[in-house]
Design an enzyme around this catalytic site. Sequence first.
Site, PDB file in Angstrom:
ATOM      1  N   GLU A 100       0.690  -1.268   0.211  1.00 51.01           N
ATOM      2  CA  GLU A 100       0.071   0.150  -0.193  1.00 51.01           C
ATOM      3  C   GLU A 100       0.934   1.197   0.242  1.00 51.01           C
ATOM      4  OE1 GLU A 100      -3.045  -0.185   3.106  1.00 51.01           O
ATOM      5  OE2 GLU A 100      -4.049  -1.650   2.039  1.00 51.01           O
TER       6      GLU A 100
ATOM      7  N   GLU B 201      -5.588  -8.644   0.495  1.00 51.42           N
ATOM      8  CA  GLU B 201      -6.531  -8.399   1.649  1.00 51.42           C
ATOM      9  C   GLU B 201      -7.862  -7.981   0.966  1.00 51.42           C
ATOM     10  OE1 GLU B 201      -4.837  -5.066   3.956  1.00 51.42           O
ATOM     11  OE2 GLU B 201      -2.815  -5.839   3.549  1.00 51.42           O
TER      12      GLU B 201
END
Length: 466
Positions: A168, A368
């Site tokens: 991320e 995720e």
Amino acid sequence: METENYFPKDFLWGASMSAFQSEGAIADDGRKLSVADIRIKKMNQQFHTTDTSTATDFYHRYKEDIKLMAECGLRSFRFSFSWSRIFPDGNGKVNKKGVQFYDNVIDELIKYNIKPIVTLLHFDLPQSLIDQYQGFYSRESIQDFLNYAKFCFNHFGDRIPYWLTINEQDVLANIPFFNGLDNLSQSIQASHHMNIANALTMKLYHSLDLKGKIGPCLSYPTRYPASTDPRDQFLAMNLDDLGIFYLIDTLIYGKYPAYYINHLKSKGIMFKTKKEDSSLLKNVKPDFLAINWYTSEVVGQYLDDSQVDDYQGPELPRQNRSEKGVAQYYKNPYTEYGDYNWNIDGVGLRLALRKIYERYHLPLMITENGLALKEKIDHGKIHDQKRIKYLNQMIQSMSLAIKDGVKLFSYNPWSFTDVLSSSQGMDKRYGLVFIDRTNTDLKVLKRIPKDSFYWYQKCIHENGSI
């Protein structure tokens, strides 16, 4: 409701966790502190949650947890290395005990035929690198990350089929303190250095002629415009571009989009470059894209009491969240919400997968995906029916995306066990397995499979026929 199944037979059903949220043992066997340890310690002091010192004690209980993964039927497990466990100072000497720990984890996964998916950096830069030269704000970080990656590729590479570089980065670019930095200008400069580190790391991996694959890992929430007002339509697109697509474009095409550079210049936060940066960013060929997807958002123009305009906003319930001068966020009345104000929107996931795949034509892995709930033990069990509803929608939508033509090859929901949340400690739970501890009481850290564990176990056994 059962839908037609489009999952290939070799689809990798898995789950995910990260080092700083699960391992604990932050000062054991030569490990030194990370920025995550420092950050969460401060959160603990302010909000009385908990810190990373024990987390869920994966460091000492990995065999127990991996055995549960095998019982669930997992075919893959996405986790991260703690850089400061392998290189306690971020550079310099290798910590042999830290390396041995990850050798043990990998070998235990392979023993149960679970494919390891390893993230090199997941929000836990070694604090020593901040102390030495402000971490990724300095160009020195590029070589240190490359040296760390090279060691990992050479030592573990024969057993790791999939590597992720930086988790991320799009989040790190916009939240400075997640990277141990103080302000957005520093963070944008750090993101540029991370882009170079990303590029060089992927090129390095491919030069080593290893049998695995490597790609970046990025966060993407689907954004809907709050109305048919053209300004809302443009806003949703622009937030996508400035939040995620500029970064994937840069990593794949080796060049920053003009709209992103012009945006930074207009805000006075344009990063500094060197002549060689352009060539360093070019000719990177990720093997796949890893996507963290949780929820969808509804965005409209920013509104405040002093605004003088003919725009009144849509007739939707406003959320407390807004970005001054940028956007107002709204609740979507067509979707159900969980305990932490994130919604259940399977169609949003299908839309995201279609959009990303059609734009980049690279295989996709979901690293995720999950729903956070507040949970308690009920007569020895945890009945997380809302999570099952969430997973059910996601998996049906993934099947339909594959039918659409998306090359999706792995699904790793967050998280296998409950893990430490950066902001809510152990109150915020995502796991398929309950960890019996609170923010203030470790108890005996008993592992209790939830209803969702058994639902997912059946889903994997049936290869997604739910």
